[in-house]
Design a protein around this motif. Structure first.
Motif, PDB file in Angstrom:
ATOM      1  N   LYS A   7       0.816  -1.203   0.000  1.00 27.85           N
ATOM      2  CA  LYS A   7       0.000   0.000   0.000  1.00 27.85           C
ATOM      3  C   LYS A   7       0.852   1.256   0.000  1.00 27.85           C
ATOM      4  O   LYS A   7       1.764   1.408   0.814  1.00 27.85           O
ATOM      5  CB  LYS A   7      -0.936   0.017   1.205  1.00 27.85           C
ATOM      6  CG  LYS A   7      -1.893   1.218   1.194  1.00 27.85           C
ATOM      7  CD  LYS A   7      -2.890   1.145   2.338  1.00 27.85           C
ATOM      8  CE  LYS A   7      -3.858   2.334   2.281  1.00 27.85           C
ATOM      9  NZ  LYS A   7      -4.840   2.305   3.396  1.00 27.85           N
ATOM     10  N   ALA A   8       0.534   2.156  -0.915  1.00 32.43           N
ATOM     11  CA  ALA A   8       1.164   3.476  -0.943  1.00 32.43           C
ATOM     12  C   ALA A   8       0.242   4.420  -0.178  1.00 32.43           C
ATOM     13  O   ALA A   8      -0.853   4.744  -0.641  1.00 32.43           O
ATOM     14  CB  ALA A   8       1.344   3.949  -2.378  1.00 32.43           C
ATOM     15  N   GLU A   9       0.663   4.838   0.990  1.00 29.79           N
ATOM     16  CA  GLU A   9      -0.203   5.651   1.840  1.00 29.79           C
ATOM     17  C   GLU A   9       0.004   7.135   1.563  1.00 29.79           C
ATOM     18  O   GLU A   9       0.412   7.903   2.428  1.00 29.79           O
ATOM     19  CB  GLU A   9       0.043   5.302   3.310  1.00 29.79           C
ATOM     20  CG  GLU A   9      -0.367   3.871   3.632  1.00 29.79           C
ATOM     21  CD  GLU A   9      -0.356   3.561   5.107  1.00 29.79           C
ATOM     22  OE1 GLU A   9       0.501   4.104   5.825  1.00 29.79           O
ATOM     23  OE2 GLU A   9      -1.211   2.775   5.541  1.00 29.79           O
ATOM     24  N   ASN A  10      -0.284   7.516   0.319  1.00 28.85           N
ATOM     25  CA  ASN A  10      -0.203   8.927  -0.067  1.00 28.85           C
ATOM     26  C   ASN A  10      -1.623   9.453  -0.294  1.00 28.85           C
ATOM     27  O   ASN A  10      -2.600   8.837   0.122  1.00 28.85           O
ATOM     28  CB  ASN A  10       0.667   9.094  -1.319  1.00 28.85           C
ATOM     29  CG  ASN A  10       0.151   8.292  -2.506  1.00 28.85           C
ATOM     30  OD1 ASN A  10      -0.942   7.728  -2.474  1.00 28.85           O
ATOM     31  ND2 ASN A  10       0.928   8.240  -3.567  1.00 28.85           N
ATOM     32  N   VAL A  11      -1.755  10.571  -0.991  1.00 30.28           N
ATOM     33  CA  VAL A  11      -3.068  11.177  -1.184  1.00 30.28           C
ATOM     34  C   VAL A  11      -4.025  10.256  -1.948  1.00 30.28           C
ATOM     35  O   VAL A  11      -5.237  10.323  -1.774  1.00 30.28           O
ATOM     36  CB  VAL A  11      -2.925  12.542  -1.902  1.00 30.28           C
ATOM     37  CG1 VAL A  11      -2.435  12.366  -3.334  1.00 30.28           C
ATOM     38  CG2 VAL A  11      -4.239  13.318  -1.863  1.00 30.28           C
ATOM     39  N   ARG A  12      -3.481   9.356  -2.778  1.00 28.96           N
ATOM     40  CA  ARG A  12      -4.332   8.441  -3.545  1.00 28.96           C
ATOM     41  C   ARG A  12      -4.574   7.113  -2.831  1.00 28.96           C
ATOM     42  O   ARG A  12      -5.481   6.371  -3.202  1.00 28.96           O
ATOM     43  CB  ARG A  12      -3.729   8.196  -4.918  1.00 28.96           C
ATOM     44  CG  ARG A  12      -3.748   9.441  -5.800  1.00 28.96           C
ATOM     45  CD  ARG A  12      -4.024   9.090  -7.221  1.00 28.96           C
ATOM     46  NE  ARG A  12      -4.702  10.161  -7.914  1.00 28.96           N
ATOM     47  CZ  ARG A  12      -4.848  10.203  -9.219  1.00 28.96           C
ATOM     48  NH1 ARG A  12      -4.356   9.249  -9.966  1.00 28.96           N
ATOM     49  NH2 ARG A  12      -5.504  11.190  -9.793  1.00 28.96           N
ATOM     50  N   GLY A  13      -3.738   6.788  -1.858  1.00 30.85           N
ATOM     51  CA  GLY A  13      -3.961   5.595  -1.054  1.00 30.85           C
ATOM     52  C   GLY A  13      -4.130   4.316  -1.853  1.00 30.85           C
ATOM     53  O   GLY A  13      -5.049   3.544  -1.623  1.00 30.85           O
ATOM     54  N   THR A  14      -3.221   4.056  -2.793  1.00 32.50           N
ATOM     55  CA  THR A  14      -3.346   2.905  -3.690  1.00 32.50           C
ATOM     56  C   THR A  14      -2.775   1.634  -3.076  1.00 32.50           C
ATOM     57  O   THR A  14      -1.682   1.636  -2.525  1.00 32.50           O
ATOM     58  CB  THR A  14      -2.620   3.199  -5.012  1.00 32.50           C
ATOM     59  OG1 THR A  14      -3.133   4.399  -5.570  1.00 32.50           O
ATOM     60  CG2 THR A  14      -2.810   2.060  -5.998  1.00 32.50           C
TER      61      THR A  14
END
Length: 198
Positions: free
Chosen positions: A151-158
């Motif tokens: 999981k990429a926990e940035n603004v897009r949360g992908t």
């Protein structure tokens, strides 16, 4: 929630992989001339390097992409790795595969300054994966060939599913995704994602 268990996670830096080509020694000579050897531009993990040499790749109906970098050293089989968007532009149907798994993959033509080669099969969209040294794999609690979610926990949360773990002493910890995946998730090289495990 009562009885729920917080998931453990392991941080991994991300590298965005642009389209590139791997070549056999024979094909290097066809494209660049007899006796030609690739020259190093930038060292990569696992003894690989980005070379100074670039080629043009050509799909159906002569749709082409110029300045595609070659990665060295030479391999036993030539291979082209592109994104899904590249495949659309080239007019080809490239399958999602692990690097090196090119059987029944898409055909492609590679053009260099001295010649051209036609690959009946060899063009793929590389499957997302994580390179790890054995020490990293032990710390993350994963094994070579295991498939995980990241999981990429940035603004897009992908969340990226179906991410293959690759373990080798020569590897530096890094998750590789292509430019389509990076753009959709708002990720650039150097960002960090988390491997989740129960």
């Amino acid at each position: 929630m009562e009885g729920s268990k917080e998931k453990e996670s392991y941080a991994v830096p991300i590298g965005v992989s642009a389209r590139h080509v791997h070549l056999t020694g024979e094909h290097v000579e066809i494209l660049f001339g007899k006796g030609y050897e690739l020259t190093r531009k930038k060292e990569l993990m696992g003894g690989q390097f980005a070379s100074n040499e670039q080629v043009t790749i050509v799909g159906y109906k002569l749709r082409a992409m110029e300045n595609v970098r070659i990665l060295g050293p030479v391999r036993k089989k030539s291979q082209v790795e592109i994104s899904a968007t590249d495949a659309i532009k080239l007019g080809i149907k490239a399958p999602v595969r692990d690097s090196g798994d090119i059987e029944n993959s898409a055909p492609i033509t590679i053009v260099g300054p001295k010649g051209a080669i036609y690959l009946k099969e060899g063009c793929i969209i590389a499957k997302r994966h994580i390179h790890m040294a054995p020490s990293d794999a032990r710390a993350a609690g994963v094994k070579n060939g295991e498939v995980v979610s990241v999981k990429a926990e940035n603004v897009r949360g992908t969340t990226f599913n179906h991410v293959t773990i690759r373990v080798d002493e020569s590897y530096t910890l890094e998750m590789h995704i292509d430019t389509d995946e990076a753009n959709a998730a708002g990720i650039i090289t150097g960002d960090t994602a988390l491997i989740y495990k129960s």
